[in-house]
Design an enzyme around this catalytic site. Structure first.
Site, PDB file in Angstrom:
ATOM      1  CB  VAL A 296      38.702  68.446  17.248  1.00 25.06           C
ATOM      2  CG1 VAL A 296      38.456  67.385  18.319  1.00 25.06           C
ATOM      3  CG2 VAL A 296      40.160  68.882  17.247  1.00 25.06           C
TER       4      VAL A 296
ATOM      5  CG  ASP B 206      47.724  64.807  15.232  1.00 21.81           C
ATOM      6  OD1 ASP B 206      47.914  63.900  16.061  1.00 21.81           O
ATOM      7  OD2 ASP B 206      47.043  64.624  14.206  1.00 21.81           O
TER       8      ASP B 206
ATOM      9  NE  ARG C 114      40.693  77.094   7.927  1.00 23.53           N
ATOM     10  CZ  ARG C 114      41.673  76.230   8.148  1.00 23.53           C
ATOM     11  NH1 ARG C 114      42.031  75.928   9.375  1.00 23.53           N
ATOM     12  NH2 ARG C 114      42.306  75.670   7.141  1.00 23.53           N
TER      13      ARG C 114
HETATM   14  P1  IMP Z   1      50.844  67.736  13.054  1.00 24.32           P
HETATM   15  O1  IMP Z   1      51.822  68.281  12.042  1.00 24.32           O
HETATM   16  O2  IMP Z   1      50.496  66.298  12.812  1.00 24.32           O
HETATM   17  O3  IMP Z   1      51.259  68.026  14.489  1.00 24.32           O
HETATM   18  O4  IMP Z   1      49.461  68.434  12.826  1.00 24.32           O
HETATM   19  C1  IMP Z   1      49.370  69.763  12.814  1.00 24.32           C
HETATM   20  C2  IMP Z   1      48.369  70.239  11.813  1.00 24.32           C
HETATM   21  O5  IMP Z   1      47.503  69.213  11.296  1.00 24.32           O
HETATM   22  C3  IMP Z   1      47.505  71.230  12.525  1.00 24.32           C
HETATM   23  O6  IMP Z   1      48.035  72.526  12.408  1.00 24.32           O
HETATM   24  C4  IMP Z   1      46.184  71.048  11.849  1.00 24.32           C
HETATM   25  O7  IMP Z   1      46.119  71.897  10.733  1.00 24.32           O
HETATM   26  C5  IMP Z   1      46.159  69.631  11.374  1.00 24.32           C
HETATM   27  N1  IMP Z   1      45.421  68.770  12.325  1.00 24.32           N
HETATM   28  C6  IMP Z   1      45.913  67.813  13.131  1.00 24.32           C
HETATM   29  N2  IMP Z   1      44.950  67.242  13.863  1.00 24.32           N
HETATM   30  C7  IMP Z   1      43.804  67.874  13.533  1.00 24.32           C
HETATM   31  C8  IMP Z   1      42.424  67.754  13.968  1.00 24.32           C
HETATM   32  O8  IMP Z   1      42.037  66.942  14.839  1.00 24.32           O
HETATM   33  N3  IMP Z   1      41.529  68.594  13.382  1.00 24.32           N
HETATM   34  C9  IMP Z   1      41.881  69.508  12.445  1.00 24.32           C
HETATM   35  N4  IMP Z   1      43.153  69.667  12.013  1.00 24.32           N
HETATM   36  C10 IMP Z   1      44.093  68.851  12.553  1.00 24.32           C
END
Ligand code: IMP
Ligand code: MG
Length: 187
Positions: A161, A111, A173
């Protein structure tokens, strides 16, 4: 199937299915082939590092389709909320077990990229021979260019999601599809 779809306590919370279980299974098969082709290795094989808990379901399906000799070493990153300002921290990881090894990080979703960036930084300190990453999902255009995954299951729109390992407050989950919750549940 004995599963009572209307009595499992989750069905009513799901607004729509984004990627169903059959499509996920097909793509996981393809990903396994892509990854196997990228690691023509004998000897010690590779070290697969799943990022818990989001990668739990994905990695368990992926590794059983991956015809590559591999060790599995868990990593636990602290969860954070995108708005809290706190950076994700590595609470548990393989440490020296990745030194000189070919390492594949597996996570549920890319993300903002902050989690992958923290994981890469932590593992890099122990000087693996190579370090690549595989994510099931990516929200395009959100992570900085320098934070990219090598293997990507699906690009999805920028919606929250759940399912197939992804959670909301640690629930959902175990929902078998990747789905969007009803908006009133988030508030
Ligand atoms: P990032 O560090 O923003 O790239 O996000 C990574 C982590 O945030 C993932 O491993 C997820 O645990 C959580 N995350 C990000 N987007 C979502 C989503 O749409 N649904 C559920 N968990 C998310
Ligand atoms: Mg996660």
């Amino acid at each position: 199937m004995a599963l009572q779809r209307h009595q499992n306590g989750m069905e009513a919370d799901i607004a729509r299915v984004l990627i169903d279980r059959e499509r996920i299974a097909e793509r996981v098969d393809e990903l396994a082939r892509e990854i196997a082709a990228a690691y023509p290795l004998a000897g010690d094989g590779i070290v697969i590092v799943p990022v818990l808990a989001g990668a739990l379901i994905f990695v368990s399906d992926l590794i059983r389709r991956l015809p590559v000799k591999a060790q599995i070493r868990m990593l636990l990153a602290s969860s954070y909320t995108g708005t809290s300002g706190a950076e994700p921290r590595i609470l548990y990881g393989p440490g020296e077990q990745v030194r000189g090894r070919h390492v594949l990080i597996v996570d549920d979703i890319l993300d903002s990229g902050r989690t992958l960036q923290a994981v890469v930084a932590d593992l890099s300190r122990h000087e693996p021979a190579s370090l690549r990453s595989c994510v099931l999902l990516r929200k395009p255009g959100k992570a900085p260019e320098g934070v990219a995954a090598d293997f990507i299951g699906f690009d999805i729109e920028d919606v929250f999601v759940v399912g197939y390992g992804l959670d909301f407050n640690s629930y959902y989950r175990n929902w078998p599809d990747i789905a969007v919750l009803r908006p009133e549940l988030y508030t």
